[in-house]
Design a protein around this motif. Structure first.
Motif, short mmCIF file in Angstrom:
data_model
loop_
_atom_site.label_atom_id
_atom_site.label_comp_id
_atom_site.label_asym_id
_atom_site.label_seq_id
_atom_site.Cartn_x
_atom_site.Cartn_y
_atom_site.Cartn_z
N THR A 79 0.82 -1.21 0.00
CA THR A 79 0.00 0.00 0.00
C THR A 79 0.85 1.25 0.00
OG1 THR A 79 -0.20 -0.13 2.40
CG2 THR A 79 -2.01 -1.05 1.10
N ALA A 130 1.74 1.91 -3.53
CA ALA A 130 0.61 2.23 -4.37
C ALA A 130 -0.16 3.47 -3.91
CB ALA A 130 -0.34 1.04 -4.42
N GLU A 131 0.29 4.12 -2.84
CA GLU A 131 -0.41 5.27 -2.28
C GLU A 131 -0.68 6.31 -3.36
OE1 GLU A 131 -2.31 7.20 0.75
OE2 GLU A 131 -1.18 5.38 1.09
N GLY A 132 -1.88 6.82 -3.36
CA GLY A 132 -2.22 7.87 -4.32
C GLY A 132 -2.60 7.35 -5.69
N THR A 133 -2.93 6.08 -5.79
CA THR A 133 -3.23 5.52 -7.10
C THR A 133 -4.73 5.40 -7.38
OG1 THR A 133 -3.08 3.27 -6.26
CG2 THR A 133 -1.08 4.21 -7.22
N SER A 172 -8.18 6.24 -8.77
CA SER A 172 -8.66 7.05 -9.89
C SER A 172 -9.73 8.01 -9.40
CB SER A 172 -9.23 6.15 -10.99
OG SER A 172 -10.42 5.53 -10.52
N GLU A 217 -5.88 1.51 1.30
CA GLU A 217 -5.79 2.83 0.68
C GLU A 217 -7.16 3.49 0.57
OE1 GLU A 217 -4.18 5.16 -3.30
OE2 GLU A 217 -4.14 2.98 -3.28
#
Length: 111
Positions: free
Chosen positions: A19, A22-25, A27, A94
């Motif tokens: 995570t 992948a933070e800020g992914t 949409s 997230e």
């Protein structure tokens, strides 16, 4: 011995939570879905405007009593002994953090 340092680096990188990478992914579409989930699904107990119902009101002041991570954990795992379910099977960490951030910073509800 020269491979020892790269191996340690590789092992250290394996411990970084997925995570965090992948933070800020999320949409824009998923963020809109999460906002709908908040006001529809969470709203079924907390009121469609989050002003309370079966569950308590969720004003910013109350939501900011928790850390973002603490509030996300509450969303994911629920509250034992109450009607608040855990959403872990439906939300990622997230997504729970996004909801927590939304409740703490973009919440239109004032007490």
């Amino acid at each position: 011995m020269p491979l020892l340092a790269p191996r340690r680096l590789l092992l250290a990188l394996c411990w970084i939570p997925v995570t965090a990478l992948a933070e800020g992914t999320l949409s824009t579409e998923r963020e809109k879905e999460l906002e709908t989930l908040l006001y529809q699904d969470c709203g079924s107990c907390h009121g469609m405007t989050l002003r309370g119902g079966l569950g308590p009101a969720l004003p910013e002041s109350r939501m900011n009593a928790y850390s973002r991570e603490g509030l996300a954990a509450l969303i994911l795992h629920g509250v034992a002994g109450t009607a608040m379910p855990g959403w872990q099977g439906l939300l990622t960490e997230e997504e729970a953090r996004w909801l927590a951030d939304h409740l703490q910073n973009d919440n239109p509800l004032d007490e």
